[in-house]
Motif scaffolding. Structure first.
Motif, PDB file in Angstrom:
ATOM      1  N   PHE A  34       0.844  -1.205   0.000  1.00  0.00           N
ATOM      2  CA  PHE A  34       0.000   0.000   0.000  1.00  0.00           C
ATOM      3  C   PHE A  34       0.878   1.253   0.000  1.00  0.00           C
ATOM      4  CE2 PHE A  34      -2.167   3.416   2.363  1.00  0.00           C
ATOM      5  CZ  PHE A  34      -3.269   3.608   1.541  1.00  0.00           C
ATOM      6  N   ARG A  69      -7.149   6.787   2.660  1.00  0.00           N
ATOM      7  CA  ARG A  69      -6.637   7.890   1.850  1.00  0.00           C
ATOM      8  C   ARG A  69      -7.685   8.381   0.850  1.00  0.00           C
ATOM      9  NH1 ARG A  69      -1.191   6.249  -0.800  1.00  0.00           N
ATOM     10  NH2 ARG A  69      -0.406   6.301   1.328  1.00  0.00           N
ATOM     11  N   CYS A  70      -8.402   7.428   0.182  1.00  0.00           N
ATOM     12  CA  CYS A  70      -9.268   7.858  -0.929  1.00  0.00           C
ATOM     13  C   CYS A  70     -10.728   7.394  -0.783  1.00  0.00           C
ATOM     14  CB  CYS A  70      -8.705   7.335  -2.250  1.00  0.00           C
ATOM     15  SG  CYS A  70      -8.956   5.565  -2.456  1.00  0.00           S
ATOM     16  N   CYS A  98      -5.866  -1.337  -1.945  1.00  0.00           N
ATOM     17  CA  CYS A  98      -6.817  -0.328  -2.397  1.00  0.00           C
ATOM     18  C   CYS A  98      -6.727  -0.270  -3.909  1.00  0.00           C
ATOM     19  CB  CYS A  98      -6.483   1.035  -1.802  1.00  0.00           C
ATOM     20  SG  CYS A  98      -7.475   2.346  -2.589  1.00  0.00           S
ATOM     21  N   CYS A 137     -10.904   3.079   2.056  1.00  0.00           N
ATOM     22  CA  CYS A 137      -9.474   3.380   2.124  1.00  0.00           C
ATOM     23  C   CYS A 137      -9.287   4.657   2.949  1.00  0.00           C
ATOM     24  CB  CYS A 137      -8.925   3.585   0.716  1.00  0.00           C
ATOM     25  SG  CYS A 137      -7.230   4.209   0.677  1.00  0.00           S
ATOM     26  N   CYS A 163      -5.547   3.474  -4.942  1.00  0.00           N
ATOM     27  CA  CYS A 163      -4.230   3.979  -4.548  1.00  0.00           C
ATOM     28  C   CYS A 163      -3.081   3.091  -5.041  1.00  0.00           C
ATOM     29  CB  CYS A 163      -4.133   4.081  -3.037  1.00  0.00           C
ATOM     30  SG  CYS A 163      -5.217   5.308  -2.311  1.00  0.00           S
TER      31      CYS A 163
HETATM   32 ZN   LIG Z   1      -7.102   4.347  -1.642  1.00  0.00          ZN
END
Ligand SMILES: [Zn+2]
Length: 252
Positions: free
Chosen positions: A173, A225-226, A243, A223, A246
């Motif tokens: 990741f 992050r996103c 993910c 996720c 990502c």
């Molecule tokens: Zn992500």
């Protein structure tokens, strides 16, 4: 499979409990060593090497053990109830005046001369948490087979020692690549090695902090992050998490 940091924690606990004290009890429940007796010998140190545990005692002997999937060493004070599992799962008992270490379900238990340790751990790549960590050598070994999928290369202890399923997914990741990307296609592989090292070190400082995990065990959850749902699949029979947004690269 235990991660390098789990083995490290076990080694530290064993070292604290036993090192510097003579053994007052020794019971190795493996036919080959049933008559081996280490009592009277002082425990010198307990050292992790990759996922192996090396318990060195006076007289140049090392007790080598490996936890594999569900082995464990538990430590008890005198009079404390043993709760690591049924008695038939006990493979080793090492006792000092103040502590008893009980090894449960150890698939590997071997007594060898300390000078022969390389025979059992010499094939390992640089240990991420070891004093002799060598990122350049780890990278050289990882890139020796550029077609190999990233996740598989990270799990191969001959490349670098200490990564299990959890940190294989987490490292991929952070590298922005799926576990199936051929490692030779990774744009900045040196960052991969740094990420793995940082992950294991952070986890060592704060063991058990699962919330620091970005993808592992988070299937279908967003996720961090996103917000895309995390996916999971078996990779070589082991669970991998990623993910899809990502991380770029092939997926099953
Ligand atoms: Zn992500």
């Amino acid at each position: 499979m235990p991660e390098g940091d789990t083995v490290l924690q076990t080694a530290r606990r064993l070292h604290t409990a036993l090192a510097g004290h003579p053994l007052t009890r020794c019971d190795l429940r493996v036919p080959r060593y049933a008559t081996a007796d280490l009592t009277g010998r002082t425990v010198l140190d307990v050292t992790p090497r990759g996922k192996h545990l090396l318990t060195r005692v006076e007289g140049g002997l090392t007790l080598h053990s490996h936890l594999r999937m569900d082995g464990a060493w538990q430590i008890y004070a005198p009079g404390e109830r043993w709760r690591g599992g049924p008695a038939h799962q006990i493979r080793a008992i090492l006792g000092t005046a103040g502590r008893t270490a009980v090894g449960y379900r150890l698939p590997v238990l071997e007594l060898l001369r300390t000078r022969d340790e390389a025979r059992v751990v010499g094939h390992l790549g640089p240990d991420l948490l070891g004093p002799d960590w060598d990122p350049d050598e780890a990278l050289r070994r990882l890139l020796a087979d550029p077609a190999r999928p990233l996740g598989e290369a990270l799990l191969d202890q001959r490349n670098l020692a200490g990564i299990g399923n959890i940190f294989a997914s987490e490292t991929c990741f952070r590298a922005g690549a799926t576990p199936w990307l051929p490692i030779g296609e990774l744009p900045a592989p040196e960052r991969l090695v740094t990420a793995a090292k940082n992950l294991l070190e952070a986890h060592r400082e704060r063991p058990g902090h699962r919330r620091t995990l970005a993808v592992y065990g988070r299937a279908d959850r967003p996720c961090l992050r996103c917000r895309t749902p995390i996916r999971t699949a078996l990779h070589d029979g082991r669970p991998a998490y990623w993910c899809p947004r990502c991380q770029s690269g092939p997926t099953p």
